[in-house]
Design a protein around this motif. Sequence first.
Motif, short mmCIF file in Angstrom:
data_model
loop_
_atom_site.label_atom_id
_atom_site.label_comp_id
_atom_site.label_asym_id
_atom_site.label_seq_id
_atom_site.Cartn_x
_atom_site.Cartn_y
_atom_site.Cartn_z
N GLN A 6 0.90 -1.24 -0.21
CA GLN A 6 -0.15 -0.37 0.00
C GLN A 6 0.94 0.89 -0.36
O GLN A 6 1.96 1.18 0.27
CB GLN A 6 -0.69 0.16 1.49
CG GLN A 6 -2.13 -0.46 1.73
CD GLN A 6 -2.84 -1.65 0.46
OE1 GLN A 6 -3.39 -0.43 -0.49
NE2 GLN A 6 -3.00 -2.65 0.21
N ASN A 7 0.57 2.39 -0.51
CA ASN A 7 0.95 3.66 -0.57
C ASN A 7 0.72 4.21 0.89
O ASN A 7 1.70 5.06 1.27
CB ASN A 7 0.50 4.38 -1.14
CG ASN A 7 0.36 3.66 -3.13
OD1 ASN A 7 2.12 3.37 -3.50
ND2 ASN A 7 -0.30 4.30 -3.99
N SER A 8 0.06 3.72 1.39
CA SER A 8 -0.60 4.41 3.25
C SER A 8 -1.76 3.42 3.55
O SER A 8 -1.95 2.80 2.72
CB SER A 8 -1.03 6.39 3.02
OG SER A 8 -2.27 6.38 1.89
N PHE A 9 -1.76 3.20 4.71
CA PHE A 9 -3.05 2.41 4.95
C PHE A 9 -3.12 3.84 6.32
O PHE A 9 -2.55 5.10 6.83
CB PHE A 9 -2.40 1.63 5.15
CG PHE A 9 -1.78 0.96 6.54
CD1 PHE A 9 -1.85 1.24 7.94
CD2 PHE A 9 -0.53 0.77 6.23
CE1 PHE A 9 -0.81 0.81 8.84
CE2 PHE A 9 0.18 0.55 7.05
CZ PHE A 9 0.10 0.56 8.15
N CYS B 238 9.52 0.73 12.31
CA CYS B 238 9.27 -0.57 11.81
C CYS B 238 8.87 -0.13 10.01
O CYS B 238 9.07 -1.07 9.53
CB CYS B 238 8.54 -1.65 12.36
SG CYS B 238 7.06 -1.46 12.08
N CYS B 239 7.65 0.37 10.28
CA CYS B 239 6.55 1.14 8.78
C CYS B 239 7.36 2.24 8.30
O CYS B 239 6.54 2.98 8.80
CB CYS B 239 5.08 0.97 9.68
SG CYS B 239 4.46 1.04 8.02
N PRO B 240 8.08 1.70 6.65
CA PRO B 240 8.17 3.54 5.34
C PRO B 240 6.62 3.72 5.74
O PRO B 240 6.81 5.33 4.88
CB PRO B 240 9.54 3.15 4.82
CG PRO B 240 8.88 1.08 5.13
CD PRO B 240 8.42 1.12 5.82
N ILE B 241 5.64 3.34 5.29
CA ILE B 241 4.54 3.71 4.96
C ILE B 241 4.10 4.46 5.74
O ILE B 241 3.36 4.46 7.04
CB ILE B 241 3.94 2.29 4.27
CG1 ILE B 241 4.75 0.88 3.90
CG2 ILE B 241 2.12 2.80 3.79
CD1 ILE B 241 3.68 -0.03 3.81
N PRO B 242 3.29 5.65 5.43
CA PRO B 242 2.91 6.48 5.50
C PRO B 242 1.43 6.03 6.70
O PRO B 242 0.79 5.66 5.93
CB PRO B 242 2.10 7.76 5.09
CG PRO B 242 3.44 7.81 3.84
CD PRO B 242 3.61 5.47 3.73
N VAL B 243 1.09 6.15 7.85
CA VAL B 243 -0.17 5.34 8.51
C VAL B 243 -0.63 6.53 9.10
O VAL B 243 -0.13 7.42 10.12
CB VAL B 243 0.35 4.60 10.11
CG1 VAL B 243 -0.93 4.16 10.70
CG2 VAL B 243 1.23 3.43 9.29
N ASP C 200 -11.46 4.12 -0.76
CA ASP C 200 -9.79 3.51 -1.11
C ASP C 200 -8.71 3.37 -0.82
O ASP C 200 -7.50 3.11 -1.31
CB ASP C 200 -9.57 4.46 -2.49
CG ASP C 200 -11.12 4.85 -3.97
OD1 ASP C 200 -12.11 3.79 -3.62
OD2 ASP C 200 -11.30 5.56 -4.55
N GLN C 201 -9.31 2.93 0.45
CA GLN C 201 -7.58 3.08 1.74
C GLN C 201 -7.65 1.86 1.79
O GLN C 201 -9.04 1.51 2.27
CB GLN C 201 -7.31 4.11 2.71
CG GLN C 201 -7.46 5.25 1.94
CD GLN C 201 -5.94 5.13 1.25
OE1 GLN C 201 -4.97 5.04 2.50
NE2 GLN C 201 -5.13 6.63 0.98
N SER C 202 -6.69 1.11 2.59
CA SER C 202 -6.39 0.58 3.83
C SER C 202 -6.42 0.92 4.60
O SER C 202 -6.34 1.35 5.14
CB SER C 202 -4.71 -0.26 3.01
OG SER C 202 -5.36 -1.67 4.19
N VAL C 203 -7.69 -0.01 5.92
CA VAL C 203 -7.99 0.44 6.46
C VAL C 203 -7.81 -0.77 7.79
O VAL C 203 -8.54 -1.65 7.61
CB VAL C 203 -9.70 0.93 7.23
CG1 VAL C 203 -9.56 1.09 8.12
CG2 VAL C 203 -9.77 2.00 6.08
N VAL C 204 -7.67 -0.42 8.56
CA VAL C 204 -7.00 -1.63 9.82
C VAL C 204 -8.01 -0.67 10.52
O VAL C 204 -7.21 -0.19 11.28
CB VAL C 204 -5.72 -2.34 10.45
CG1 VAL C 204 -6.07 -2.68 11.52
CG2 VAL C 204 -5.12 -2.55 9.14
N LEU C 205 -9.19 -1.74 11.98
CA LEU C 205 -10.24 -1.29 13.13
C LEU C 205 -9.35 -1.54 14.30
O LEU C 205 -9.15 -3.10 14.42
CB LEU C 205 -11.56 -1.81 12.37
CG LEU C 205 -12.58 -1.17 13.23
CD1 LEU C 205 -12.99 0.10 13.34
CD2 LEU C 205 -13.92 -1.69 12.84
#
Length: 162
Positions: A28-31, A54-59, A86-91
């Motif tokens: 993902q580009n971000s989540f 640990c994660c270079p992806i924008p959160v 249109d994003q990845s979501v973690v609830l």
Amino acid sequence: MTIILTAEQIQHKIRRMAYQIYEANIHQNSFILAGIEGNGYVLAQKLYEELKACCPIPVTLCKVKVNKTNVLAPVTTSLEVADYQDQSVVLVDDVLSSGATLIYGVKHFLEVPLKQLKTAVLVNRNHKKYPIKADFKGVSLSTSLQEHIEVSFEGEAVAYLE
């Protein structure tokens, strides 16, 4: 009262969950990390801190408000719908007991087109009334219906069984 997880164990579980969340979103580009108001949001904040390391992806951190006494009331979030469309979501929630809070939170996000929706909990009780599962979990416990699990992030974090 029986201690299930000490502060050190909770920290280890959060770190492990953060790596699992990162791995699930590596393309993902971000989540979005969406914590259910209360302990769910506190857990999301702790996961967010671990992910920053640990994660270079924008959160993006988001607070989700589910009325636990009236689950049919509208669910609200600290982000605009366009921010997670249109994003990845973690609830995220602290304990998955009956699944009611998590499923109503999921229902809110399902009304918006998403890339993917995953769930994360610190303690999974295995007593679900609703067809929902935790994709990322710190620990799973089989308890009796009379037993209650409480997570406290006040002072030194602890999870215990009553």
